[in-house]
Write an enzyme that holds these catalytic residues in place. Structure first.
Site, PDB file in Angstrom:
ATOM      1  N   ASP A  19      53.849   3.584  56.613  1.00 21.63           N
ATOM      2  CA  ASP A  19      54.746   4.564  55.992  1.00 21.63           C
ATOM      3  C   ASP A  19      55.474   5.430  57.015  1.00 21.63           C
ATOM      4  O   ASP A  19      55.805   6.592  56.742  1.00 21.63           O
ATOM      5  CB  ASP A  19      53.975   5.475  55.010  1.00 21.63           C
ATOM      6  CG  ASP A  19      53.353   4.688  53.883  1.00 21.63           C
ATOM      7  OD1 ASP A  19      53.918   3.647  53.503  1.00 21.63           O
ATOM      8  OD2 ASP A  19      52.296   5.109  53.379  1.00 21.63           O
ATOM      9  N   LYS A  22      59.651   2.568  58.471  1.00 26.41           N
ATOM     10  CA  LYS A  22      60.121   1.267  58.984  1.00 26.41           C
ATOM     11  C   LYS A  22      61.287   0.747  58.158  1.00 26.41           C
ATOM     12  O   LYS A  22      62.244   0.190  58.691  1.00 26.41           O
ATOM     13  CB  LYS A  22      58.986   0.228  58.942  1.00 26.41           C
ATOM     14  CG  LYS A  22      57.794   0.580  59.806  1.00 26.41           C
ATOM     15  CD  LYS A  22      56.654  -0.402  59.625  1.00 26.41           C
ATOM     16  CE  LYS A  22      56.021  -0.394  58.257  1.00 26.41           C
ATOM     17  NZ  LYS A  22      55.267   0.830  57.922  1.00 26.41           N
ATOM     18  N   GLY A  46      55.272  -0.696  51.055  1.00 27.73           N
ATOM     19  CA  GLY A  46      56.341  -0.071  50.263  1.00 27.73           C
ATOM     20  C   GLY A  46      57.342   0.492  51.246  1.00 27.73           C
ATOM     21  O   GLY A  46      57.034   1.417  51.985  1.00 27.73           O
ATOM     22  N   HIS A  47      58.495  -0.115  51.315  1.00 34.79           N
ATOM     23  CA  HIS A  47      59.509   0.283  52.293  1.00 34.79           C
ATOM     24  C   HIS A  47      60.703   0.873  51.559  1.00 34.79           C
ATOM     25  O   HIS A  47      61.350   0.189  50.775  1.00 34.79           O
ATOM     26  CB  HIS A  47      59.939  -0.924  53.137  1.00 34.79           C
ATOM     27  CG  HIS A  47      58.790  -1.546  53.887  1.00 34.79           C
ATOM     28  ND1 HIS A  47      58.815  -2.808  54.399  1.00 34.79           N
ATOM     29  CD2 HIS A  47      57.567  -1.042  54.215  1.00 34.79           C
ATOM     30  CE1 HIS A  47      57.669  -3.070  55.005  1.00 34.79           C
ATOM     31  NE2 HIS A  47      56.894  -2.019  54.893  1.00 34.79           N
ATOM     32  N   GLN A 230      52.935  -2.361  57.351  1.00 39.14           N
ATOM     33  CA  GLN A 230      51.787  -1.506  57.720  1.00 39.14           C
ATOM     34  C   GLN A 230      51.994  -0.942  59.142  1.00 39.14           C
ATOM     35  O   GLN A 230      53.116  -0.621  59.482  1.00 39.14           O
ATOM     36  CB  GLN A 230      50.474  -2.284  57.592  1.00 39.14           C
ATOM     37  CG  GLN A 230      50.054  -2.525  56.143  1.00 39.14           C
ATOM     38  CD  GLN A 230      50.677  -3.752  55.510  1.00 39.14           C
ATOM     39  OE1 GLN A 230      50.702  -4.806  56.090  1.00 39.14           O
ATOM     40  NE2 GLN A 230      51.185  -3.637  54.301  1.00 39.14           N
TER      41      GLN A 230
HETATM   42  P1  GDP Z   1      57.724   2.486  55.540  1.00 38.97           P
HETATM   43  O1  GDP Z   1      56.612   1.925  54.727  1.00 38.97           O
HETATM   44  O2  GDP Z   1      57.362   2.581  56.989  1.00 38.97           O
HETATM   45  O3  GDP Z   1      59.024   1.778  55.328  1.00 38.97           O
HETATM   46  O4  GDP Z   1      57.920   4.001  55.049  1.00 38.97           O
HETATM   47  P2  GDP Z   1      57.975   4.502  53.523  1.00 38.97           P
HETATM   48  O5  GDP Z   1      59.276   4.079  52.951  1.00 38.97           O
HETATM   49  O6  GDP Z   1      56.747   4.110  52.811  1.00 38.97           O
HETATM   50  O7  GDP Z   1      57.891   6.066  53.723  1.00 38.97           O
HETATM   51  C1  GDP Z   1      58.833   6.767  54.482  1.00 38.97           C
HETATM   52  C2  GDP Z   1      59.504   7.823  53.565  1.00 38.97           C
HETATM   53  O8  GDP Z   1      60.210   8.750  54.374  1.00 38.97           O
HETATM   54  C3  GDP Z   1      60.545   7.239  52.635  1.00 38.97           C
HETATM   55  O9  GDP Z   1      60.547   7.974  51.445  1.00 38.97           O
HETATM   56  C4  GDP Z   1      61.855   7.435  53.385  1.00 38.97           C
HETATM   57  O10 GDP Z   1      62.978   7.547  52.519  1.00 38.97           O
HETATM   58  C5  GDP Z   1      61.598   8.742  54.062  1.00 38.97           C
HETATM   59  N1  GDP Z   1      62.268   8.912  55.377  1.00 38.97           N
HETATM   60  C6  GDP Z   1      62.497   7.990  56.334  1.00 38.97           C
HETATM   61  N2  GDP Z   1      63.036   8.580  57.429  1.00 38.97           N
HETATM   62  C7  GDP Z   1      63.146   9.891  57.142  1.00 38.97           C
HETATM   63  C8  GDP Z   1      63.588  11.034  57.880  1.00 38.97           C
HETATM   64  O11 GDP Z   1      63.972  10.963  59.037  1.00 38.97           O
HETATM   65  N3  GDP Z   1      63.531  12.252  57.259  1.00 38.97           N
HETATM   66  C9  GDP Z   1      63.079  12.396  55.980  1.00 38.97           C
HETATM   67  N4  GDP Z   1      63.062  13.608  55.451  1.00 38.97           N
HETATM   68  N5  GDP Z   1      62.649  11.345  55.245  1.00 38.97           N
HETATM   69  C10 GDP Z   1      62.663  10.120  55.834  1.00 38.97           C
HETATM   70  P1  IMO Z   2      53.779   0.026  54.648  1.00 37.80           P
HETATM   71  O1  IMO Z   2      54.311  -1.322  55.076  1.00 37.80           O
HETATM   72  C1  IMO Z   2      50.371   2.706  54.305  1.00 37.80           C
HETATM   73  C2  IMO Z   2      46.479   0.865  53.525  1.00 37.80           C
HETATM   74  C3  IMO Z   2      45.840   1.198  52.198  1.00 37.80           C
HETATM   75  C4  IMO Z   2      44.381   1.135  52.602  1.00 37.80           C
HETATM   76  C5  IMO Z   2      44.343  -0.022  53.589  1.00 37.80           C
HETATM   77  C6  IMO Z   2      43.924  -1.352  52.972  1.00 37.80           C
HETATM   78  O2  IMO Z   2      54.485   0.629  53.494  1.00 37.80           O
HETATM   79  O3  IMO Z   2      53.677   0.933  55.820  1.00 37.80           O
HETATM   80  P2  IMO Z   2      45.176  -3.077  51.360  1.00 37.80           P
HETATM   81  O4  IMO Z   2      45.743  -2.885  49.985  1.00 37.80           O
HETATM   82  O5  IMO Z   2      46.167  -3.514  52.382  1.00 37.80           O
HETATM   83  O6  IMO Z   2      43.942  -3.921  51.385  1.00 37.80           O
HETATM   84  O7  IMO Z   2      44.681  -1.581  51.788  1.00 37.80           O
HETATM   85  O8  IMO Z   2      45.652  -0.131  54.111  1.00 37.80           O
HETATM   86  N1  IMO Z   2      47.859   0.311  53.448  1.00 37.80           N
HETATM   87  C7  IMO Z   2      48.952   1.011  53.729  1.00 37.80           C
HETATM   88  N2  IMO Z   2      49.109   2.317  54.050  1.00 37.80           N
HETATM   89  N3  IMO Z   2      51.442   1.886  54.282  1.00 37.80           N
HETATM   90  C8  IMO Z   2      51.298   0.574  53.991  1.00 37.80           C
HETATM   91  O9  IMO Z   2      52.312  -0.303  54.083  1.00 37.80           O
HETATM   92  C9  IMO Z   2      50.023   0.087  53.656  1.00 37.80           C
HETATM   93  N4  IMO Z   2      49.529  -1.120  53.302  1.00 37.80           N
HETATM   94  C10 IMO Z   2      48.203  -0.970  53.190  1.00 37.80           C
HETATM   95  O10 IMO Z   2      46.208   2.469  51.740  1.00 37.80           O
HETATM   96  O11 IMO Z   2      44.031   2.295  53.307  1.00 37.80           O
HETATM   97 MG    MG Z   3      55.456   2.397  53.072  1.00 36.65          MG
END
Ligand code: GDP
Ligand code: IMO
Ligand code: MG
Length: 447
Positions: A19, A22, A46-47, A230
């Site tokens: 999270d 990416k 979840g991206h 991840q």
């Molecule tokens: P990922 O799994 O690495 O793709 O990250 P996620 O999408 O799960 O979580 C990142 C969250 O931060 C998302 O809601 C993005 O829209 C938000 N985000 C990404 N970059 C920035 C930033 O520079 N500033 C803020 N405020 N939000 C950001």
């Molecule tokens: P992205 O790509 C954050 C975490 C889960 C749990 C552990 C194992 O969005 O960064 P699983 O369901 O994979 O067996 O869970 O890994 N986890 C993540 N945490 N971002 C993710 O993906 C994750 N994918 C799995 O919360 O701790």
């Molecule tokens: Mg994510």
């Protein structure tokens, strides 16, 4: 598809516990690539990608899909829940994203069945306090079947009859385990098979061996972007085991997932947040259980994209970051969410850990129990009063924010070449004078 030449391949990996942002960084960089390849994990990921007022939550599909001239590949190292993929493709289509002819799914990827989901939940329930806090998507059980050599693969989706027979046999074994070991209800196999067959019809056209195509791109000097899900600290081997996911998140695993040699890979960009978060259980030395943690969660909207769970929040951890850089061979950092730190009255960074015996550690322990017992040693840095939200020029950063970036890159040992100051594409700057700054500046067309 128009060829985009010259910049070479590139890898994007999560540098913390997932999270990190990416999705935003991959979407942004995708403009400079012919192809984007997702190489690990499943719909536990979840991206989030924001383009203007549109909001996309990608789980299985590579984050390059929003760019209509980019081909997207899903590697053999992934686990695919057919229903989840079908739902995701439908949502993308509703939002006007054209998929036909642009998506390719490896027939070697592991198939995630409805009973894998049930097993994941039952096992977590059985662990009680010791639970991993999985996303409950069935990721671990699906990879387990694959490693045990009894799993099914996505190639089976082209043959609905064989899919029905083989999946029923395996799911019947899962049901026996669910009932006998966990006392959980069995999954209705008629419904489960129907669900699989219905998704299979839609997904079969996307199945194609991906290695030859990736090699072709690469051999003809067309740039490929590899997207990891991840993060390093969730990697099955190098993460905080057993509180990890079940796939290899490291960039090297992309070669194995795609069936290409390592020479087709490229330099590695590690995405890290300007602070730290984690979802699920497991050690997190810099977690803040007080007001600062709550504040970071509120300001950063730290709730999971996949499960909606509140993320645990805390301060940037240099020990963990240096470990991730070394383990994954990260060449430069894309630091996200700098804007979330705007206006804080305290700003802390962990530089080392103190063990229960009073020993000072500046390396990341291999063992989760040790990591859970350490106390971070913080340094306080000057917060900044002005805002960084939406800034695109390094020279516009408040001096204390620039000081924070310089402090981090000096302590971690690699440049912070990209800084994200908001969720949207435009809210990004390329900074510094490093080699990777030049490479990324060219890709993003920012001199
Ligand atoms: P990922 O799994 O690495 O793709 O990250 P996620 O999408 O799960 O979580 C990142 C969250 O931060 C998302 O809601 C993005 O829209 C938000 N985000 C990404 N970059 C920035 C930033 O520079 N500033 C803020 N405020 N939000 C950001
Ligand atoms: P992205 O790509 C954050 C975490 C889960 C749990 C552990 C194992 O969005 O960064 P699983 O369901 O994979 O067996 O869970 O890994 N986890 C993540 N945490 N971002 C993710 O993906 C994750 N994918 C799995 O919360 O701790
Ligand atoms: Mg994510």
């Amino acid at each position: 598809m128009g060829a985009k030449r010259g910049s070479g391949s590139l890898m994007v990996v999560g540098g913390q516990w997932g999270d990190e942002g990416k999705g935003k960084i991959v979407d942004l960089l995708s403009a400079g690539f012919s192809a984007v390849v997702r190489y690990n994990g499943g719909h536990n990921a979840g991206h989030t990608v924001r383009v203007g007022e549109k909001h996309f939550a990608l789980h299985l599909v590579p984050s390059g899909i929003i760019h209509s001239d980019v081909s997207c590949f899903m590697g053999a190292g992934m686990v695919i829940d057919p229903t989840a993929l079908k739902t995701e493709l439908d949502l993308l289509a509703e939002k006007g994203v054209e998929i036909a002819g642009r998506l390719c799914l490896s027939p070697r990827a592991a198939l995630l069945l409805p009973t894998h989901r049930a097993l994941d939940l039952a096992r977590e329930g059985m662990r009680g306090e010791e639970k991993i806090g999985t996303t409950g998507r069935g990721i671990g059980p699906a990879y387990q079947d694959s490693a045990q050599r009894r799993g099914l693969r996505t190639g089976l989706l082209v043959d609905p009859d064989a899919l029905a027979i083989k999946s029923r046999t395996l799911m019947d074994q899962h049901n026996q385990e669910l009932e006998a070991v966990y006392g959980a209800p069995a999954v209705d196999l008629d419904e489960a098979v129907a669900e699989l067959q219905s998704a299979a019809v839609h997904l079969a056209p996307f199945l194609r061996e991906i290695g030859p195509e990736i090699r072709n791109y690469s051999d003809s000097q067309e740039a490929v972007l590899f997207e990891g899900a991840q993060g390093v600290l969730l990697d099955l081997i190098w993460g905080t085991y057993p509180f990890v996911t079940s796939s290899s998140c490291l960039p090297g695993s992309a070669a194995a997932s795609c069936g290409v040699g390592p020479r087709h890979l490229g330099p590695v960009v590690g995405v890290m947040k300007a602070y730290a978060t984690r979802v699920g259980s497991g050690p997190f030395p810099t977690e803040d259980h007080g007001n600062d943690g709550d504040l970071l969660r509120d300001l950063g909207a730290e709730y999971g994209t996949t499960t909606g769970r509140p993320r645990r929040c805390g301060w940037f951890d240099v020990v963990a970051a240096r470990y991730a850089v070394e383990t994954a061979g990260i060449d430069a950092i894309a630091l996200t969410k700098l804007d979330v730190l705007d206006g804080l009255s305290t700003l802390k960074v962990a530089l080392a850990y103190e063990t229960e015996d009073g020993e000072v550690l500046d390396t990341f322990p291999a063992d989760a129990e040790t990591l859970a017992s350490v106390r971070p040693i913080y340094v306080d840095l000057p917060p900044w009063a002005g805002g960084t939200r939406g800034l695109v020029q390094e020279s516009d950063l408040p001096p204390a924010a620039e000081g924070y970036l310089q402090f981090l890159e000096e302590k971690i040992g690699v440049p912070i070449a990209v800084v994200s100051t908001g969720p949207r594409r435009a809210e990004t700057m390329v900074r510094g004078t490093s080699e990777m700054t030049v490479v990324l500046g060219k890709i993003l067309n920012r001199p």
